[in-house]
Each structure stands twice: as structure tokens, then as C-alpha cells.
Enzyme design. Structure first.
Site, short mmCIF file in Angstrom:
data_model
loop_
_atom_site.label_atom_id
_atom_site.label_comp_id
_atom_site.label_asym_id
_atom_site.label_seq_id
_atom_site.Cartn_x
_atom_site.Cartn_y
_atom_site.Cartn_z
N HIS A 10 64.47 70.46 9.99
CA HIS A 10 65.12 71.67 9.19
C HIS A 10 65.11 71.55 7.80
O HIS A 10 65.67 72.65 7.22
CB HIS A 10 66.30 72.09 10.05
CG HIS A 10 65.76 72.46 11.40
ND1 HIS A 10 64.70 73.55 11.39
CD2 HIS A 10 66.07 71.99 12.71
CE1 HIS A 10 64.48 73.69 12.85
NE2 HIS A 10 65.29 72.85 13.60
N HIS A 61 58.76 66.46 13.72
CA HIS A 61 58.14 66.96 14.76
C HIS A 61 56.87 67.87 14.04
O HIS A 61 57.28 68.89 13.36
CB HIS A 61 59.04 68.10 15.59
CG HIS A 61 58.10 68.92 16.58
ND1 HIS A 61 58.73 69.83 17.49
CD2 HIS A 61 56.60 68.77 17.18
CE1 HIS A 61 57.76 70.29 18.17
NE2 HIS A 61 56.74 69.88 18.00
N ARG A 115 55.27 74.81 10.93
CA ARG A 115 56.35 75.79 10.43
C ARG A 115 57.42 75.09 9.79
O ARG A 115 58.14 75.67 8.89
CB ARG A 115 57.05 76.59 11.71
CG ARG A 115 57.80 75.85 12.58
CD ARG A 115 58.53 76.88 13.68
NE ARG A 115 57.64 77.38 14.56
CZ ARG A 115 58.10 77.61 15.62
NH1 ARG A 115 59.34 77.72 16.14
NH2 ARG A 115 57.42 78.14 16.62
N GLU A 118 57.34 63.39 16.80
CA GLU A 118 57.11 64.29 17.90
C GLU A 118 55.92 65.29 18.09
O GLU A 118 55.72 65.71 16.90
CB GLU A 118 58.39 65.32 18.02
CG GLU A 118 59.66 64.73 18.31
CD GLU A 118 61.05 65.66 18.52
OE1 GLU A 118 60.54 66.74 18.28
OE2 GLU A 118 61.97 65.21 18.35
N ASN A 168 66.79 63.69 13.19
CA ASN A 168 65.60 64.80 13.14
C ASN A 168 65.83 65.65 11.77
O ASN A 168 66.70 66.43 11.55
CB ASN A 168 65.51 65.52 14.20
CG ASN A 168 64.32 66.76 14.21
OD1 ASN A 168 64.28 67.37 13.23
ND2 ASN A 168 63.67 66.61 15.24
N HIS A 190 68.76 67.36 21.93
CA HIS A 190 68.61 68.90 21.79
C HIS A 190 70.09 69.49 21.87
O HIS A 190 70.62 69.65 22.93
CB HIS A 190 67.65 69.44 22.70
CG HIS A 190 67.17 70.93 22.28
ND1 HIS A 190 66.03 71.21 21.59
CD2 HIS A 190 67.92 71.92 22.36
CE1 HIS A 190 66.03 72.44 21.50
NE2 HIS A 190 67.22 72.93 21.71
N THR A 227 62.18 73.87 20.96
CA THR A 227 61.50 73.35 22.04
C THR A 227 62.34 73.89 23.13
O THR A 227 63.52 73.22 23.18
CB THR A 227 61.37 71.93 21.88
OG1 THR A 227 60.76 71.35 20.63
CG2 THR A 227 60.58 71.24 23.14
N GLU A 272 62.97 61.10 27.26
CA GLU A 272 64.15 61.65 26.33
C GLU A 272 64.27 63.00 27.27
O GLU A 272 63.66 63.72 27.73
CB GLU A 272 63.70 62.00 25.14
CG GLU A 272 64.80 62.89 24.26
CD GLU A 272 64.53 62.95 22.72
OE1 GLU A 272 63.93 61.89 22.36
OE2 GLU A 272 65.11 63.87 22.17
N ARG A 321 54.60 70.46 14.28
CA ARG A 321 54.22 71.79 15.10
C ARG A 321 52.73 71.95 14.96
O ARG A 321 52.41 71.81 13.80
CB ARG A 321 55.11 72.78 15.19
CG ARG A 321 56.89 72.11 15.61
CD ARG A 321 57.56 73.60 15.57
NE ARG A 321 57.08 74.50 16.68
CZ ARG A 321 57.80 74.37 18.02
NH1 ARG A 321 59.02 73.94 18.17
NH2 ARG A 321 57.64 75.35 18.96
N1 PXP Z 1 64.63 65.70 20.76
C1 PXP Z 1 63.34 66.45 20.81
C2 PXP Z 1 62.48 65.98 21.77
C3 PXP Z 1 63.36 67.56 20.02
O1 PXP Z 1 62.21 68.34 20.47
C4 PXP Z 1 64.40 68.21 19.31
C5 PXP Z 1 64.20 69.32 18.39
O2 PXP Z 1 63.89 70.36 19.22
C6 PXP Z 1 65.58 67.33 19.17
C7 PXP Z 1 65.61 66.12 20.01
C8 PXP Z 1 66.76 67.92 18.20
O3 PXP Z 1 67.54 68.95 18.54
P1 PXP Z 1 68.31 69.46 17.63
O4 PXP Z 1 67.63 69.98 16.41
O5 PXP Z 1 68.97 70.58 18.56
O6 PXP Z 1 69.50 68.49 17.58
#
Ligand code: PXP
Length: 248
Positions: A14, A47, A53, A74, A11, A198, A105, A155, A49
Site C-alpha cells: 500500500h 503482491h 494496481r 505473493e 507487506n 490479513h 484478497t 498461510e 497482482r
Molecule cells: N497475507 C496475504 C497472503 C495477503 O494477501 C495479504 C494482503 O491481502 C496479507 C497477508 C496482509 O493483509 P493486510 O494488508 O490486511 O495486513
């Protein structure tokens, strides 16, 4: 016996968070996606949003055009996001809950109480060829509702397990892990593919990766943070090593 290898979805949200902090074009999340692919990611997750952001509309199309591994889009279950996903045609769509004021999330999607709306939301996405997953807490009612509305993938939000301090309440952490493990079995019994995400990091990934029903992990914040110090390819390689070792 060796279980099937786990897929790693990276992901890159960031990277966009960092870019947006200065309002310019750098660091470029598309470049991060390409580097993650070259370093062995099995998919890229982003994602979009509602408040934009981090990832923006143009990023999603640019990422999809730049990579040859699957894009996992996402989104919240809104008409606007459904239209963007239908136009983008990602390999996968992961439906997540979204609250404007949250930092990330925070919980799973309420599928059980919202089956009718969600089944209408996912049907066109599925018909368009995207693999739909629902981001849920590992609760039997949510898992059963996901199966009932025809989502092929769930998930599990594993944040309640991953966010435990190593010196925190071990019994509570073990109870969270049991929920994930029992939920994975229940979902697999119902024919659902199981992903988790997450809060995963080097310290907590091993027990999650060892669950035989799990086929994909989606990891963002930790990997991007670690990449600041050792680079994205090295961060990914270490995560992959831990995942493979857990699977062996
Ligand atoms: N999976 C989903 C559905 C998410 O929304 C997120 C980010 O919030 C993640 C995985 C990845 O989480 P993290 O950034 O904490 O690794």
C-alpha cells in the site's frame, strides 16, 4: 516456557498504492522496505497482482536488490507470475487466489479441488529454491490438500476473525478463532509450517500471536496506515512488542 519468537513479515503493497494514486515515483515502496528492515522486520512481503494496481514488475526486483532480509513474493497461480517469480528468485513465494474485481484478497486458495494444477505450479518454484506457501482458509480439506501436494508452508487467511467488530457477534468471532486454532494444530501435525495474515492490527493480533504453532505473521494495510501518523519504525516496534508479549 517461552515459545519461539514470531517472525514479522511487513507487506508494503500500500506504499505503492499511494504512489500510484499520483502516477509518479513517490512514496517509494523500496524505501519502505529498507526502513522496515532497519526497524526489525523479519521479511518483506509484496503482491504483484495481475492488474499491477500497486506493486509493479520493476518494484519486485528493486526490493529484492535493496534488502538483505527474505522477500516473500505473493502471486496468483498463473504462467505469467510463475515466470516472473522464477526470474526474481525470491526467498519465498506465497500463492494467493486473485479476482480482478476484489478490493483485496478475499478468501483462501481452493487447493483441494485444484491439486493437480497447483502441484505443477509450485514444483518449479520449489525446485528453484523458493519456500512455497499456500494462502488458504483454515479448513481441514485445504490443509490436507496443501500437505499432499508438498507445500511446506500454509498461510491462513485470518480476515474472517480479524474483521469482526468489537461490538459484533462474539460467538461467531470465537468460532472463527477456533477454526484458526484447530487448523494450526492440524497443519503442524501434518508437518506444515503455519503463517497467518490479513487484517491484523494492534487490537486483534494478541490471540493470533499466542497460537504456538504460528511462526510468521504478514501484516500490511494497518502498519502502512499507522505509519502515516507515527512512522513505520514506531508502528513496527509497537506491533513487535504486542507479538512478543503474546508469545511470553
Ligand atoms: N497475507 C496475504 C497472503 C495477503 O494477501 C495479504 C494482503 O491481502 C496479507 C497477508 C496482509 O493483509 P493486510 O494488508 O490486511 O495486513
Amino acid at each position: 516456557m517461552m515459545a519461539d519468537p514470531l517472525r514479522l513479515g511487513v507487506n508494503i503493497d500500500h506504499v505503492a498504492t499511494l504512489r500510484n494514486a499520483r502516477g509518479g515515483a513517490l512514496p517509494d515502496p523500496v524505501r519502505a522496505a529498507v526502513i522496515a528492515e532497519q526497524a526489525g522486520a523479519d521479511g518483506i512481503t509484496a503482491h504483484l497482482r495481475e492488474d499491477r494496481r500497486h506493486i509493479r514488475d520493476a518494484d519486485m526486483a528493486a526490493i529484492k536488490g535493496a534488502i538483505s532480509i527474505p522477500l516473500n513474493f505473493e502471486l496468483a497461480a498463473t504462467d505469467e507470475m510463475q515466470a516472473i517469480a522464477l526470474a526474481t528468485q525470491p526467498h519465498a513465494v506465497c500463492v494467493v487466489p486473485e479476482r480482478r474485481e476484489e478490493r483485496t484478497t478475499e478468501g483462501g486458495l481452493e487447493v483441494a479441488a485444484d491439486q493437480n494444477r497447483l502441484s505443477h505450479f509450485i514444483a518449479p518454484l520449489r525446485d528453484a529454491g523458493s519456500r512455497v506457501s499456500l494462502f488458504i482458509a483454515p479448513e481441514p480439506a485445504q490443509i490436507e490438500a496443501a500437505a499432499q501436494i508438498g507445500a511446506p508452508v500454509v498461510e491462513f487467511h485470518c480476515g474472517a476473525y480479524c474483521d469482526f467488530d468489537s461490538d459484533g457477534d462474539i460467538a461467531a468471532r470465537d468460532a472463527e478463532f477456533a477454526r484458526l486454532s484447530d487448523g494450526a494444530k492440524r497443519a503442524a501435525d501434518l508437518g506444515l509450517e503455519v503463517h497467518m495474515g490479513h487484517g491484523l492490527n494492534y487490537q486483534n493480533v494478541t490471540p493470533i500471536a499466542a497460537l504456538p504453532e504460528v511462526v510468521e505473521l504478514n501484516i500490511g494495510h494497518f502498519l502502512i496506515g499507522e505509519a502515516l501518523f507515527i512512522g513505520l519504525p514506531a508502528a513496527l516496534a509497537e506491533m513487535r512488542r504486542l507479538m512478543d508479549a503474546a508469545r511470553a
